[in-house]
Design a protein around this motif. Structure first.
Motif, PDB file in Angstrom:
ATOM      1  N   SER A 167       0.843  -1.193   0.000  1.00  0.00           N
ATOM      2  CA  SER A 167       0.000   0.000   0.000  1.00  0.00           C
ATOM      3  C   SER A 167       0.875   1.238   0.000  1.00  0.00           C
ATOM      4  O   SER A 167       1.922   1.269   0.659  1.00  0.00           O
ATOM      5  N   ASP A 168       0.453   2.249  -0.744  1.00  0.00           N
ATOM      6  CA  ASP A 168       1.119   3.547  -0.663  1.00  0.00           C
ATOM      7  C   ASP A 168       0.159   4.644  -0.215  1.00  0.00           C
ATOM      8  O   ASP A 168       0.503   5.823  -0.227  1.00  0.00           O
ATOM      9  N   SER A 169      -1.059   4.247   0.195  1.00  0.00           N
ATOM     10  CA  SER A 169      -2.013   5.199   0.770  1.00  0.00           C
ATOM     11  C   SER A 169      -2.977   4.421   1.648  1.00  0.00           C
ATOM     12  O   SER A 169      -3.614   3.474   1.188  1.00  0.00           O
ATOM     13  N   VAL A 181      -9.520  -0.391   7.743  1.00  0.00           N
ATOM     14  CA  VAL A 181      -8.478   0.333   7.029  1.00  0.00           C
ATOM     15  C   VAL A 181      -8.700   0.132   5.537  1.00  0.00           C
ATOM     16  O   VAL A 181      -8.872  -1.004   5.069  1.00  0.00           O
ATOM     17  N   ILE A 182      -8.728   1.247   4.801  1.00  0.00           N
ATOM     18  CA  ILE A 182      -8.811   1.200   3.347  1.00  0.00           C
ATOM     19  C   ILE A 182      -7.413   1.506   2.827  1.00  0.00           C
ATOM     20  O   ILE A 182      -6.846   2.558   3.143  1.00  0.00           O
ATOM     21  N   ALA A 183      -6.858   0.598   2.053  1.00  0.00           N
ATOM     22  CA  ALA A 183      -5.490   0.726   1.572  1.00  0.00           C
ATOM     23  C   ALA A 183      -5.472   0.666   0.051  1.00  0.00           C
ATOM     24  O   ALA A 183      -6.080  -0.231  -0.544  1.00  0.00           O
ATOM     25  N   ALA A 184      -4.767   1.604  -0.563  1.00  0.00           N
ATOM     26  CA  ALA A 184      -4.636   1.629  -2.020  1.00  0.00           C
ATOM     27  C   ALA A 184      -3.167   1.491  -2.387  1.00  0.00           C
ATOM     28  O   ALA A 184      -2.281   1.946  -1.663  1.00  0.00           O
ATOM     29  N   ASP A 185      -2.916   0.855  -3.526  1.00  0.00           N
ATOM     30  CA  ASP A 185      -1.556   0.722  -4.023  1.00  0.00           C
ATOM     31  C   ASP A 185      -1.568   0.910  -5.530  1.00  0.00           C
ATOM     32  O   ASP A 185      -2.173   0.113  -6.260  1.00  0.00           O
ATOM     33  N   GLY A 186      -0.913   1.967  -5.991  1.00  0.00           N
ATOM     34  CA  GLY A 186      -0.918   2.271  -7.408  1.00  0.00           C
ATOM     35  C   GLY A 186      -0.161   1.262  -8.242  1.00  0.00           C
ATOM     36  O   GLY A 186      -0.581   0.908  -9.345  1.00  0.00           O
ATOM     37  N   ALA A 187       0.978   0.759  -7.726  1.00  0.00           N
ATOM     38  CA  ALA A 187       1.805  -0.168  -8.507  1.00  0.00           C
ATOM     39  C   ALA A 187       1.082  -1.478  -8.787  1.00  0.00           C
ATOM     40  O   ALA A 187       1.147  -2.015  -9.899  1.00  0.00           O
ATOM     41  N   SER A 188       0.396  -2.010  -7.788  1.00  0.00           N
ATOM     42  CA  SER A 188      -0.328  -3.274  -7.976  1.00  0.00           C
ATOM     43  C   SER A 188      -1.781  -3.062  -8.381  1.00  0.00           C
ATOM     44  O   SER A 188      -2.521  -4.026  -8.567  1.00  0.00           O
ATOM     45  N   ASN A 189      -2.183  -1.797  -8.501  1.00  0.00           N
ATOM     46  CA  ASN A 189      -3.528  -1.440  -8.957  1.00  0.00           C
ATOM     47  C   ASN A 189      -4.612  -2.079  -8.081  1.00  0.00           C
ATOM     48  O   ASN A 189      -5.562  -2.682  -8.568  1.00  0.00           O
ATOM     49  N   VAL A 234     -15.833   6.478   1.872  1.00  0.00           N
ATOM     50  CA  VAL A 234     -14.497   6.289   1.315  1.00  0.00           C
ATOM     51  C   VAL A 234     -14.462   6.946  -0.059  1.00  0.00           C
ATOM     52  O   VAL A 234     -15.380   6.758  -0.865  1.00  0.00           O
ATOM     53  N   VAL A 235     -13.406   7.729  -0.324  1.00  0.00           N
ATOM     54  CA  VAL A 235     -13.215   8.335  -1.645  1.00  0.00           C
ATOM     55  C   VAL A 235     -11.852   7.900  -2.154  1.00  0.00           C
ATOM     56  O   VAL A 235     -10.848   8.010  -1.443  1.00  0.00           O
ATOM     57  N   VAL A 236     -11.816   7.388  -3.394  1.00  0.00           N
ATOM     58  CA  VAL A 236     -10.576   6.872  -3.979  1.00  0.00           C
ATOM     59  C   VAL A 236     -10.296   7.617  -5.280  1.00  0.00           C
ATOM     60  O   VAL A 236     -11.188   7.795  -6.117  1.00  0.00           O
ATOM     61  N   ALA A 237      -9.031   8.029  -5.454  1.00  0.00           N
ATOM     62  CA  ALA A 237      -8.584   8.682  -6.680  1.00  0.00           C
ATOM     63  C   ALA A 237      -7.848   7.686  -7.551  1.00  0.00           C
ATOM     64  O   ALA A 237      -7.003   6.925  -7.059  1.00  0.00           O
ATOM     65  N   GLY A 238      -8.163   7.657  -8.849  1.00  0.00           N
ATOM     66  CA  GLY A 238      -7.483   6.783  -9.798  1.00  0.00           C
ATOM     67  C   GLY A 238      -6.760   7.600 -10.845  1.00  0.00           C
ATOM     68  O   GLY A 238      -7.399   8.330 -11.611  1.00  0.00           O
TER      69      GLY A 238
END
Length: 683
Positions: A167-169, A181-189, A234-238
């Motif tokens: 995760s990077d966010s 916990v909501i976790a986002a990771d751009g590299a692994s999408n 939850v708000v997620v940016a792509g």
């Protein structure tokens, strides 16, 4: 509400002003400070936010010693162990590395706390507060693991739970006794939901993959959470999808999409890199920016939809080329937005005036606003919304809604599937009609626009809007919509909304079932659920695979009709040739093989729903059994368990589906009989 450019501030040091990678906010002793961090060979600048003025530089700290060229791209303020720290991402560290933060916001000593399971190379960190104490949850970049750490009384950390993930966010929310916990990771999408046990700190995955795949979020770069309007969001940016997605976080960890918007020519969040969600006096604002050289501001409605308020494009003075990071905080009567870009030095200050915020209100019959900027919502019963003075957002309900904006620049928000909406005082060139909820609507040319003596009549599919001019005369399409629609493109979050829901096909439960809107209902898996309050509009939603559904009803008591539509799953093979034989026996006056047919048997036997049991029903059932199509598709019917079925005979199969219920503060509980047409079971 408008974004206002104020200034660009800088320290005068290239090492601190250029290549800012992260910004972070922390409130200490009632004052809000913004910390901007550059990369290796750089350092930290500390800015105090001041009401009505430019930020004040209060401290600078250059990276030195062993961390000079090992520092990563994040800085996270966190309170634990009796103090405050600005935690850093240090590639070669063994423990948690961060600067102490003094009470006046200045940067203190650099310290390393203990030894971490994954070392100090941290890509994201959140703090969780539980009944048994505080936890820190960290994503370790080198090891590809997310670990929870118990914060001990002396400030040391003990590893408690671990999961293989990146995760990077990360952001956290508490709902009741549970931590999510909501976790986002751009590299692994990936966007992941975790439930963290408050006692053991163990990490459990909540599967939201189906929802997230449907939304199509590509390269998530930021995630934000907020609790507002009585719910968790939850708000997620792509970045690669150029999108912002809004989802409700349910108490069991499910993510329920409410809006998904894409950048357009009128907005500034293409390749979105950062995101902020803030609440001010009951109003929720969302700010986004990225590679589109600017910032976009939204209001979030109580239903979780984004209403575009303003977008600010970069100028020669503002320095917003390729936005990298920003912080948003309320300071006095304004929102202050401090933005760092990839190409321009320093921080750009934008402000939003929030001095005149009014109420966020929904109700029955007549809903009145104030002299401030209000958000008023319609309802499941016919409602009149009166904004009064101020720049108001008026949102249509599912039932007929009459809207009067009053003075000010008002936004009238339509809702797809609503009954007729009437606007009484549209001010051309000042007010705005927002039809973003209408599916596949991209230009005013798709609408049927009819000029009337009082204004205009607008139609789209089965939707009708009467727009009456404040001046009393006719209105043209150009007067209502200008050169076209502004704001982002909204993508439907439930494609079943096109022309009505298509109830899903899955197994069901025969016989008596108890239905409760607050629990799982196995009999309702993937079904279409509808509720029609007396005198109001029908609300229709789709149940999930566990039969959970949320009609999003307002508080109060409403009597009405509850009904279910559910199709048949051929995989279940519940309808077979023996059922056809039983129906054929009934059609010629014989009993089924087990004895006299019950009223429920006769309902199931009337497959074609024409009011009698005959050979055509038997033929249709046989077609279903061998996999052939039928004129009437097989499905389930749900009948009030208290319904009088004693009058049903072979030649008179007459019954009503659904049940009369009373919804109390959104809760619907009722007992029904579930019958699969074509499937005859012995009593």
């Amino acid at each position: 509400m408008m974004l206002q450019f104020e200034s660009v501030v800088a320290t005068g040091s290239a090492a601190l002003d250029s290549g800012i990678r992260d910004t972070a906010l922390k409130t200490l002793n009632g004052a809000t400070y913004l910390y901007s961090l550059t990369g290796p060979g750089g350092g930290v600048a500390v800015w105090k936010l001041v009401d009505g003025a430019v930020p004040q530089l209060v401290d600078t700290e250059y990276f030195s010693g062993s961390i000079t060229f090992q520092v990563g791209s994040i800085g996270t303020p966190v309170s634990f162990g009796g103090g405050n720290q600005l935690v850093l991402d240090i590639d070669t560290a063994n423990g948690l590395v961060g600067y102490d933060l003094n009470a006046d916001g200045t940067v203190g000593s650099l310290r390393e706390t203990g030894t971490l399971t994954g070392g100090g190379d941290i890509s994201a960190l959140v703090k969780l507060s539980t009944g048994s104490g505080d936890l820190l949850m960290m994503a370790h970049e080198d090891t590809g693991r997310i670990v929870t750490y118990t914060v001990n009384g002396d400030g040391t950390l003990t590893s408690s739970g671990v999961i293989v993930a990146r995760s990077d966010s990360m952001q956290s929310l508490s709902i009741g006794a549970d931590n999510f916990v909501i976790a986002a990771d751009g590299a692994s999408n990936t966007v992941s939901t975790y439930r963290v046990d408050g006692g053991t700190a163990a990490i459990a995955v909540v599967d939201n993959s189906e929802v997230l795949t449907t939304l199509g979020i590509a390269a998530p770069t930021a995630v934000e959470v907020i609790q507002a309007y009585g719910k968790s969001w939850v708000v997620v940016a792509g970045a690669e999808s150029n999108s912002l997605s809004v989802m409700e976080l349910a108490a069991d960890g499910r993510l329920i999409p409410t809006d998904h918007v894409l950048d357009s020519l009128q907005t500034r969040f293409e390749s979105v890199q950062d995101l902020s969600v803030v609440e001010v006096n009951g109003h929720v604002f969302v700010v986004a920016g990225g590679g589109d050289d600017g910032i976009t501001l939204f209001a979030m409605t109580p239903g979780g939809q984004l209403v575009h308020l303003d977008s600010f494009a970069d100028t020669l003075q503002s320095g917003l080329q390729n936005v990298e990071s920003f912080g948003v905080a309320r300071v006095g009567d304004e929102l202050q937005i401090l933005v760092a870009s990839q190409q321009d030095a320093g921080l750009t200050q934008l402000t939003v005036d929030v001095a005149d915020l009014g109420v966020v209100r929904s109700g029955l019959e007549t809903v009145n606003g104030t002299v401030g900027n209000d958000i008023l919502s319609g309802n499941i019963l016919p409602t009149t919304l009166i904004g009064g003075a101020g720049d108001d957002i008026l949102i249509a309900g599912s039932a007929a809604t009459t809207m009067t904006g009053g003075s000010g620049a008002d936004i009238f928000v339509m809702q797809y599937g609503a009954e007729t909406t009437t606007i009484t005082d549209f001010q051309a060139g000042i007010d705005r009609l927002d039809t973003f909820d209408y599916p596949l609507l991209r230009t005013p040319g798709q609408l049927t626009f009819t000029v009337t003596a009082q204004g205009a009549r607008i139609e789209y599919f089965n939707e009708t809007i009467f727009v009456n001019s404040a001046s009393g005369g006719p209105l043209t399409s150009a007067q209502v919509f200008g050169a076209g629609f502004g704001g982002p493109d909204h993508i439907p979050v439930d494609f079943g909304d096109f022309g009505g829901l298509d109830p899903g096909s899955s197994d069901g439960v025969l016989g008596d079932v108890s239905i409760n809107s607050e629990t799982a209902n196995p009999s309702l898996s993937d079904a279409e659920i509808s509720f029609t309050p007396n005198g109001g509009a029908t609300i229709t939603v789709r149940a999930d695979s566990n039969g959970r559904f949320d009609l999003n009803l307002p508080s109060g008591t409403f009597e009405g009709e509850f009904d279910v539509i559910k199709t048949y799953s051929t995989a279940s093979k519940d309808i077979n040739a023996l059922d056809a034989l039983q129906v054929l026996r009934i059609s010629v006056g014989l009993d089924p093989t087990w004895g006299p047919a019950s009223p429920e048997n006769l309902i199931a036997a009337d497959f074609n729903r024409d009011g009698s049991v005959n050979a055509l029903d038997a033929l249709s059932i046989l077609q279903v059994a061998v996999g052939q199509p039928t004129a009437v598709p097989p499905g389930w019917v749900f009948i009030d368990s208290d319904a009088d079925l004693s009058g049903i005979t072979r030649t008179d199969v007459s019954y009503d589906t659904g049940a009369n219920v009373v919804a109390v503060d959104g809760l619907i509980a009722t007992d029904m009989t579930s019958i699969l047409l074509g499937n005859l079971e012995a009593p």
